[in-house]
Design a protein around this motif. Structure first.
Motif, PDB file in Angstrom:
ATOM      1  N   LEU A  92     -14.242   4.912 -31.779  1.00  0.00           N
ATOM      2  CA  LEU A  92     -14.714   3.543 -31.562  1.00  0.00           C
ATOM      3  C   LEU A  92     -15.843   3.497 -30.537  1.00  0.00           C
ATOM      4  CD1 LEU A  92     -14.398   0.501 -32.046  1.00  0.00           C
ATOM      5  CD2 LEU A  92     -12.646   0.479 -30.249  1.00  0.00           C
ATOM      6  N   GLN A  93     -15.663   4.153 -29.411  1.00  0.00           N
ATOM      7  CA  GLN A  93     -16.663   4.073 -28.350  1.00  0.00           C
ATOM      8  C   GLN A  93     -18.010   4.697 -28.736  1.00  0.00           C
ATOM      9  OE1 GLN A  93     -13.530   5.552 -26.130  1.00  0.00           O
ATOM     10  NE2 GLN A  93     -13.522   3.945 -24.579  1.00  0.00           N
ATOM     11  N   PRO A  94     -18.040   5.882 -29.326  1.00  0.00           N
ATOM     12  CA  PRO A  94     -19.356   6.391 -29.734  1.00  0.00           C
ATOM     13  C   PRO A  94     -20.027   5.553 -30.806  1.00  0.00           C
ATOM     14  CG  PRO A  94     -17.598   7.854 -30.485  1.00  0.00           C
ATOM     15  CD  PRO A  94     -16.986   6.898 -29.515  1.00  0.00           C
ATOM     16  N   LEU A  95     -19.247   4.781 -31.564  1.00  0.00           N
ATOM     17  CA  LEU A  95     -19.839   3.930 -32.590  1.00  0.00           C
ATOM     18  C   LEU A  95     -20.411   2.634 -32.017  1.00  0.00           C
ATOM     19  CD1 LEU A  95     -17.374   4.294 -35.605  1.00  0.00           C
ATOM     20  CD2 LEU A  95     -19.806   4.853 -35.592  1.00  0.00           C
ATOM     21  N   VAL A  96     -19.755   2.071 -31.014  1.00  0.00           N
ATOM     22  CA  VAL A  96     -20.172   0.741 -30.533  1.00  0.00           C
ATOM     23  C   VAL A  96     -21.006   0.797 -29.264  1.00  0.00           C
ATOM     24  CG1 VAL A  96     -18.140  -0.297 -31.586  1.00  0.00           C
ATOM     25  CG2 VAL A  96     -18.087   0.287 -29.151  1.00  0.00           C
ATOM     26  N   GLU A  97     -20.958   1.894 -28.520  1.00  0.00           N
ATOM     27  CA  GLU A  97     -21.702   1.981 -27.262  1.00  0.00           C
ATOM     28  C   GLU A  97     -22.987   2.769 -27.459  1.00  0.00           C
ATOM     29  OE1 GLU A  97     -17.699   1.681 -24.451  1.00  0.00           O
ATOM     30  OE2 GLU A  97     -18.830   3.559 -24.537  1.00  0.00           O
ATOM     31  N   ALA A 157     -17.527  14.213 -28.908  1.00  0.00           N
ATOM     32  CA  ALA A 157     -16.547  15.226 -28.497  1.00  0.00           C
ATOM     33  C   ALA A 157     -15.109  14.701 -28.523  1.00  0.00           C
ATOM     34  CB  ALA A 157     -16.897  15.759 -27.110  1.00  0.00           C
ATOM     35  N   PRO A 158     -14.809  13.477 -28.038  1.00  0.00           N
ATOM     36  CA  PRO A 158     -13.410  13.015 -28.055  1.00  0.00           C
ATOM     37  C   PRO A 158     -12.760  12.987 -29.429  1.00  0.00           C
ATOM     38  CG  PRO A 158     -14.692  11.686 -26.526  1.00  0.00           C
ATOM     39  CD  PRO A 158     -15.673  12.548 -27.268  1.00  0.00           C
ATOM     40  N   PRO A 159     -13.367  12.381 -30.465  1.00  0.00           N
ATOM     41  CA  PRO A 159     -12.691  12.421 -31.762  1.00  0.00           C
ATOM     42  C   PRO A 159     -12.574  13.831 -32.339  1.00  0.00           C
ATOM     43  CG  PRO A 159     -14.849  11.367 -31.962  1.00  0.00           C
ATOM     44  CD  PRO A 159     -14.558  11.510 -30.515  1.00  0.00           C
ATOM     45  N   VAL A 160     -13.545  14.701 -32.060  1.00  0.00           N
ATOM     46  CA  VAL A 160     -13.450  16.073 -32.561  1.00  0.00           C
ATOM     47  C   VAL A 160     -12.308  16.819 -31.879  1.00  0.00           C
ATOM     48  CG1 VAL A 160     -14.620  18.304 -32.644  1.00  0.00           C
ATOM     49  CG2 VAL A 160     -15.870  16.230 -33.245  1.00  0.00           C
ATOM     50  N   PHE A 161     -12.263  16.763 -30.548  1.00  0.00           N
ATOM     51  CA  PHE A 161     -11.191  17.445 -29.819  1.00  0.00           C
ATOM     52  C   PHE A 161      -9.824  16.872 -30.191  1.00  0.00           C
ATOM     53  CE2 PHE A 161     -14.152  18.902 -26.211  1.00  0.00           C
ATOM     54  CZ  PHE A 161     -14.168  20.202 -26.686  1.00  0.00           C
ATOM     55  N   THR A 162      -9.730  15.547 -30.288  1.00  0.00           N
ATOM     56  CA  THR A 162      -8.442  14.927 -30.589  1.00  0.00           C
ATOM     57  C   THR A 162      -8.000  15.235 -32.014  1.00  0.00           C
ATOM     58  OG1 THR A 162      -8.886  13.135 -29.026  1.00  0.00           O
ATOM     59  CG2 THR A 162      -7.177  12.755 -30.663  1.00  0.00           C
ATOM     60  N   GLY A 163      -8.929  15.219 -32.951  1.00  0.00           N
ATOM     61  CA  GLY A 163      -8.575  15.555 -34.324  1.00  0.00           C
ATOM     62  C   GLY A 163      -8.035  16.968 -34.447  1.00  0.00           C
ATOM     63  N   LEU A 164      -8.676  17.912 -33.765  1.00  0.00           N
ATOM     64  CA  LEU A 164      -8.192  19.299 -33.785  1.00  0.00           C
ATOM     65  C   LEU A 164      -6.851  19.424 -33.059  1.00  0.00           C
ATOM     66  CD1 LEU A 164     -11.556  21.175 -33.093  1.00  0.00           C
ATOM     67  CD2 LEU A 164     -10.329  21.026 -35.269  1.00  0.00           C
ATOM     68  N   ALA A 165      -6.706  18.685 -31.947  1.00  0.00           N
ATOM     69  CA  ALA A 165      -5.433  18.725 -31.220  1.00  0.00           C
ATOM     70  C   ALA A 165      -4.296  18.147 -32.059  1.00  0.00           C
ATOM     71  CB  ALA A 165      -5.559  17.952 -29.910  1.00  0.00           C
ATOM     72  N   ALA A 166      -4.597  17.121 -32.867  1.00  0.00           N
ATOM     73  CA  ALA A 166      -3.566  16.536 -33.729  1.00  0.00           C
ATOM     74  C   ALA A 166      -3.036  17.566 -34.720  1.00  0.00           C
ATOM     75  CB  ALA A 166      -4.129  15.322 -34.471  1.00  0.00           C
ATOM     76  N   ILE A 167      -3.924  18.420 -35.230  1.00  0.00           N
ATOM     77  CA  ILE A 167      -3.480  19.506 -36.123  1.00  0.00           C
ATOM     78  C   ILE A 167      -2.540  20.450 -35.368  1.00  0.00           C
ATOM     79  CG2 ILE A 167      -4.245  21.489 -37.481  1.00  0.00           C
ATOM     80  CD1 ILE A 167      -6.871  19.966 -37.984  1.00  0.00           C
TER      81      ILE A 167
END
Length: 559
Positions: A92-97, A157-167
């Motif tokens: 959300l933040q990288p999309l709106v900020e 970086a946050p959605p990439v790191f979090t997506g990989l961490a979710a796996i």
């Protein structure tokens, strides 16, 4: 005829969950609009976006629970819902900020750029350069990708790191609970309670992925039967797992200061309780990070032993720094902090319920492992951040236990609806909690342009400063010009001009984020930074550049 109607009803139910998830994503996408960070208040991002964005995020939990309640939950639907959750909450933040947020992320880009340019670290510059693996990796990645500099990686970086961490969390939870609904619920919990924002462009973001991988390897292949649902394999696989664990540990040791020791603590407990099939790995887990600290990070600890060991055992002081000093600010910030505490407490309650459900099948050491990372608070305050790091390290197993508790709620429709509602509310809380600091950690593109101008104007050895540390700075000319915040030497306020003039930095940059920080956390009046700028102009500084509300002041006469 009845059979045909039953089949038709079943087909309709099969598409209900995906339809809800798609509808949620559509509601979210249609409501997303750019946000000006300068207009954010103390409630942060959640108060400045459309309520439909929050509704879309919450609806994803409904679709997720609907799919889990089906007779045979489909992996592609559950994985798709998790991917949408990562995008909608963490993207959300990288999309709106307009620009990447968090000052320290920009700093990390600068340090990576220094290594890319010079091929080595900058010695005797900052303690974190003693753990350079992340910066070296990003320097290689920047060159390999042809990117102009590392700043292109910051925002996403946050959605990439979090997506990989979710796996990684799903793999870990599957190891403990088996492949089923509980493991997927663990992932969903992880995605809606991970408010600590340690997934930004940082060494700990990458080290956390290694932490998850190493912990999963240990629980799946290196522990005795009974601790997890996974079967113990043969000796060859055990040796391969031990080798993979050591490789990950060697990669973590120069990556981050704390993460390897958090893992080492878990290994020691497993060895002491005789759950570890290869106890010598606990010794290795302790020695490797200690060896790096002693040899690779000697520039840090030489002359700083008190920083390392001075806080050991000072639990009250550490709690004061990690809790007391952080729980401050105006009413909006207190509300955001309350949401963060609420998410954390709810997870702990769920984890306790999950452990109670598993108590007959799993040894108590599993609960000890889940809570052990919080013991780090008694060893080091880590600048007031150790409690955040401890929570992060505890999340995988806490969410796993929480998933074990929630899976029992899916059997009956009323409790399933209650679960969906609770998870949806928690998802709204996550967006509120993660965006709560954005009034002073999110930046306009104007801020970046003004910093660029300062880089163009500053001569080697000169100082580029800010009244407070909330500015996208230190991403270029690292080691060539001095870039720092004046906050520690000149307390922020409308009357700090004499102090700044006494220090004499050649350039001072003032932006709205600094004003918001002073107002929301320090209790300064709104617009205090404008008064500070006026004071600086009366003490020998002139306005070099102004873009919007961001101003660059240069020492050298009046306007």
């Amino acid at each position: 005829m009845t059979a045909l109607l039953s089949q038709e009803k079943t087909r309709q139910q099969e598409w209900l969950a995906p339809a809800v998830c798609v509808l949620a994503a559509a509601v979210w996408a249609l409501a997303v609009r750019p946000v000006d960070p300068g207009t954010l208040g103390s409630l942060g991002l959640a108060a400045s976006i459309s309520p439909a964005v929050l509704i879309g995020v919450a609806m994803l939990s409904v679709g997720f629970v609907l799919e889990l309640r089906s007779a045979s939950p489909r992996t592609w639907v559950l994985a798709g819902a998790c991917m949408l959750a990562v995008i909608c909450a963490y993207g959300l933040q990288p999309l709106v900020e307009p620009s990447a947020r968090l000052p320290v992320a920009w700093l990390h880009a600068g340090w990576s750029g220094y290594i890319a340019q010079h091929g080595q670290i900058l010695h005797n510059f900052d303690a974190r350069f003693s753990w350079p693996a992340f910066f070296a990796f990003v320097a290689w990645l920047t060159k390999a990708s042809g990117a102009p500099d590392a700043t292109v990686f910051l925002a996403w970086a946050p959605p990439v790191f979090t997506g990989l961490a979710a796996i990684g969390v799903h793999t870990l939870a599957s190891t403990v609970l088996g492949r089923g609904r509980g493991a997927w619920l663990a992932v969903w919990l992880f995605l809606i309670v991970n408010w600590v924002e340690q997934d930004y462009f940082s060494p700990q973001g990458l080290a956390y992925l290694m932490y998850l991988a190493a912990l999963t390897i240990v629980l799946r292949w290196l522990c005795r039967e009974g601790l997890t649902a996974a079967s113990v394999l043969g000796s060859n696989r055990t040796r391969l797992a031990a080798a993979a664990f050591i490789v990950l540990l060697c990669a973590m040791a120069p990556e981050h200061q704390v993460t390897p020791f958090a893992l080492a603590g878990l290994m020691v407990v497993l060895a002491v309780t005789r759950m570890l099939r290869t106890p010598w790995l606990a010794v290795v887990a302790v020695l490797i990070p200690l060896a790096w600290l002693a040899l690779g990070a000697k520039e840090y600890w030489i002359g700083h032993l008190d920083d390392l060991f001075g806080g050991v055992g000072d639990l009250s002081g550490s709690v004061q720094q990690n809790v007391g000093q952080r729980f401050s600010g105006d009413l909006g910030r207190i509300a955001v902090l309350t949401v963060r505490c609420g998410l954390s407490i709810a997870l702990l309650v769920l984890a306790a319920a999950g452990w109670w459900r598993l108590r007959k099948d799993r040894p108590i050491v599993l609960a000890v492992l889940a809570l052990l990372p919080f013991g780090l608070v008694g060893l080091q305050s880590y600048g007031g951040e150790m409690l955040l790091r401890s929570y992060l390290y505890a999340l995988p197993l806490l969410c796993t236990l929480g998933g074990a508790a929630l899976v029992t709620m899916l059997d009956r429709l009323p409790t399933a609806l209650l679960t969906a509602a609770g998870l949806g509310l928690a998802a709204i809380g996550l967006v509120t909690a993660r965006g709560g600091n954005d009034a002073y950690v999110a930046f306009r593109s104007d801020d970046v342009k003004v910093v660029q101008e300062a880089y163009r104007e500053a001569l080697p050895g000169q100082h580029i400063t800010a009244l407070a540390g909330y500015l996208p700075m230190q991403w270029a000319r690292v080691g060539e010009v001095r870039q720092l915040s004046l906050e520690l030497k000149c307390p922020p306020g409308p009357d700090e001009a004499p102090c700044v003039r006494h220090l004499g930095p050649e350039f001072v940059i003032v932006n709205p984020a600094q004003d918001a920080y002073g107002h929301m956390l320090l209790g300064l009046p709104p617009g205090w930074s404008r008064a500070a700028v006026a004071g600086l102009e009366s003490h020998g500084y002139r306005e070099k550049l102004r873009i919007g509300d961001t101003v660059l002041l240069e020492l050298g006469g009046t306007r």
